[in-house]
Design an enzyme around this catalytic site. Structure first.
Site, PDB file in Angstrom:
ATOM      1  N   HIS A 186       0.812  -1.218   0.000  1.00  0.00           N
ATOM      2  CA  HIS A 186       0.000   0.000   0.000  1.00  0.00           C
ATOM      3  C   HIS A 186       0.851   1.277   0.000  1.00  0.00           C
ATOM      4  O   HIS A 186       0.331   2.361  -0.248  1.00  0.00           O
ATOM      5  CB  HIS A 186      -0.994  -0.001   1.167  1.00  0.00           C
ATOM      6  CG  HIS A 186      -0.397   0.183   2.520  1.00  0.00           C
ATOM      7  ND1 HIS A 186      -0.058  -0.865   3.341  1.00  0.00           N
ATOM      8  CD2 HIS A 186      -0.084   1.302   3.224  1.00  0.00           C
ATOM      9  CE1 HIS A 186       0.418  -0.400   4.484  1.00  0.00           C
ATOM     10  NE2 HIS A 186       0.427   0.908   4.431  1.00  0.00           N
ATOM     11  N   ASP A 203       0.452  -7.652   1.367  1.00  0.00           N
ATOM     12  CA  ASP A 203       0.813  -6.251   1.574  1.00  0.00           C
ATOM     13  C   ASP A 203       2.327  -6.060   1.562  1.00  0.00           C
ATOM     14  O   ASP A 203       2.888  -5.337   2.380  1.00  0.00           O
ATOM     15  CB  ASP A 203       0.218  -5.706   2.874  1.00  0.00           C
ATOM     16  CG  ASP A 203       0.235  -4.180   2.927  1.00  0.00           C
ATOM     17  OD1 ASP A 203       0.306  -3.557   1.846  1.00  0.00           O
ATOM     18  OD2 ASP A 203       0.185  -3.619   4.033  1.00  0.00           O
ATOM     19  N   SER A 244       4.727   2.556   7.808  1.00  0.00           N
ATOM     20  CA  SER A 244       4.487   1.333   7.045  1.00  0.00           C
ATOM     21  C   SER A 244       5.697   0.957   6.207  1.00  0.00           C
ATOM     22  O   SER A 244       6.289   1.790   5.524  1.00  0.00           O
ATOM     23  CB  SER A 244       3.284   1.505   6.119  1.00  0.00           C
ATOM     24  OG  SER A 244       2.094   1.241   6.796  1.00  0.00           O
TER      25      SER A 244
END
Length: 424
Positions: free
Chosen positions: A155, A185, A269
């Site tokens: 993402h 992911d 992230s």
């Protein structure tokens, strides 16, 4: 990712799943939008004032609590006793300082340099240059044949027209996306390795235990706070979290993650979750974002990430088997179709086939609309999440599986050969 067929109007299930997803408040920790940059200078000033006051109060409290600043006792205090106590306190302070320096400098400096910023660049129009659409983090995990390889979250780079990484010295390098996988992911980037001096040490997430100290390293709120470290513990292992991978508000995948209370914020992230030896044991991914919740963050275990990373690096994609059906839970079949679904009263759950894709393994095996799948290789199946989880973790392309189904109330077993595709 295929979803339930239009033949089954599954609005109730969608709304129910959406409510569950919203109630949990899961959010990806990145990318950090550029919109937040407008308030960064004010935020920095405010944080400085707050942190200054908090740090002062904490230091004073700790010093008195641990008797590092001795409280004078007029009745018993002597110069000799005071000198001895001061010496002991000085030794205590020195020891603590050395220990902290060893953890931060010796064990974490190298891995911090191996954690980089990842910039998602997009063009607003054909006449403009690429602009930063978001920022995340990444981990340099390998350097080979003049190239360096970075793992980050899918993402973080999703939708990017260009990707850049930002090194510890603020130098920027163009990056190529070798592969990206929505379900895990994860994404792999490649850059010129001539400017890369540090590579992270990858640990083993299977070795960690609840309560162990860990640190999250990344770029919270963008590059202004690059290479920030937050400290916490392992709060839980093998957490199963339902996630919405395609943004439609419906949980469509279950991911196994490490839970930590180390602060993970937008921009973190793709960054590293490391142990006190500086070994990467996880890849920071998401957190529970609700006003009444603090300290629930999640990281992808490095042990489960490595096989995905290898496939993305070499093949650019993850090879997963598929059946070729769309389904609905048996208790969510619309009333107008319930007469087409027949199972014995003692069957508590199952997945009703809504549609069979022509030429798919399901089609070749003879599966039909309104068949009810209750087991795969002896494992109960009550939801599409359970079916996907079993398929993607226990089987591979080319395997044969046995499906237990009910057709018109009669139990049958169907042998099915799995072929390659990225969704069921």
């Amino acid at each position: 990712m295929e979803h339930n067929s239009n033949n089954f109007s599954n609005e109730n299930q969608i709304n129910e799943d959406k409510e569950k997803t919203e109630d949990l408040g899961l959010t990806k920790a990145s990318p950090q939008s550029n919109d937040s940059n407008k308030s960064k200078s004010k935020l920095s000033g405010l944080l400085s004032g707050i942190f200054g006051g908090i740090i002062s109060a904490v230091i004073v409290t700790l010093l008195f609590t641990n008797n590092i600043i001795p409280i004078q006792n007029e009745e018993t205090g002597t110069a000799e006793a005071q000198a001895t106590e001061d010496q002991n306190n000085a030794e205590f302070v020195t020891t603590m300082s050395v220990d902290n320096d060893e953890i931060s400098a010796s064990n974490l400096e190298e891995v911090s340099e191996a954690v980089v910023g990842v910039l998602n660049l997009r063009r607003q129009s054909i006449w403009t240059t690429s602009e930063e659409a978001g920022a995340g983090s990444g981990i340099i995990y390998k350097k080979e044949n003049g190239k360096a390889y970075i793992v980050t979250n899918h993402h973080v780079v999703d939708g990017a027209e260009e990707v850049e990484i930002v090194l510890n010295n603020e130098e920027r390098l163009d990056a190529k996306v070798l592969g990206s996988d929505e379900l895990s992911d994860l994404a792999i980037l490649q850059v010129d390795g001539s400017k890369i001096n540090r590579v992270a040490n990858l640990g083993a997430s299977s070795d960690v235990k609840v309560g162990e100290t860990v640190l999250a390293i990344g770029n919270p709120l963008g590059m202004e706070f690059a290479n920030s470290l937050t400290k916490g513990i392992i709060s839980g292992l093998d957490r199963s979290v339902s996630v919405d991978t395609n943004g439609d508000g419906v949980a469509d995948w279950i991911t196994e993650v490490i839970q930590t209370d180390a602060a993970i914020n937008p921009g973190n992230s793709g960054g590293a979750l490391v142990d006190t030896d500086g070994n990467v044991i996880g890849i920071n991914s998401m957190k529970v974002a609700r006003s009444e919740v603090e300290g629930i963050g999640f990281a992808i275990p490095i042990d489960s990430a490595l096989p995905i990373m290898e496939q993305l690096e070499t093949d650019g994609e993850v090879s997963r088997p598929f059946i070729g059906i769309s389904t609905a839970p048996i208790n969510q079949v619309p009333p107008q179709y319930q007469n087409n679904v027949a199972v014995p009263d003692d069957v508590e759950g199952g997945m009703v086939i809504a549609d069979v894709e022509a030429g798919s393994p399901a089609d070749e095996a003879g599966l039909q609309q309104f068949d009810v799948i209750t087991k795969i290789n002896g494992e109960n199946v009550t939801s599409i999440l359970e079916l996907r989880k079993y398929m993607y973790s226990e089987t591979k392309v080319g395997d044969s599986v046995t499906l237990e189904i009910y057709r018109n109330g009669d139990k049958q077993e169907i042998e099915l050969n799995l072929s390659k595709r990225n969704s069921i």
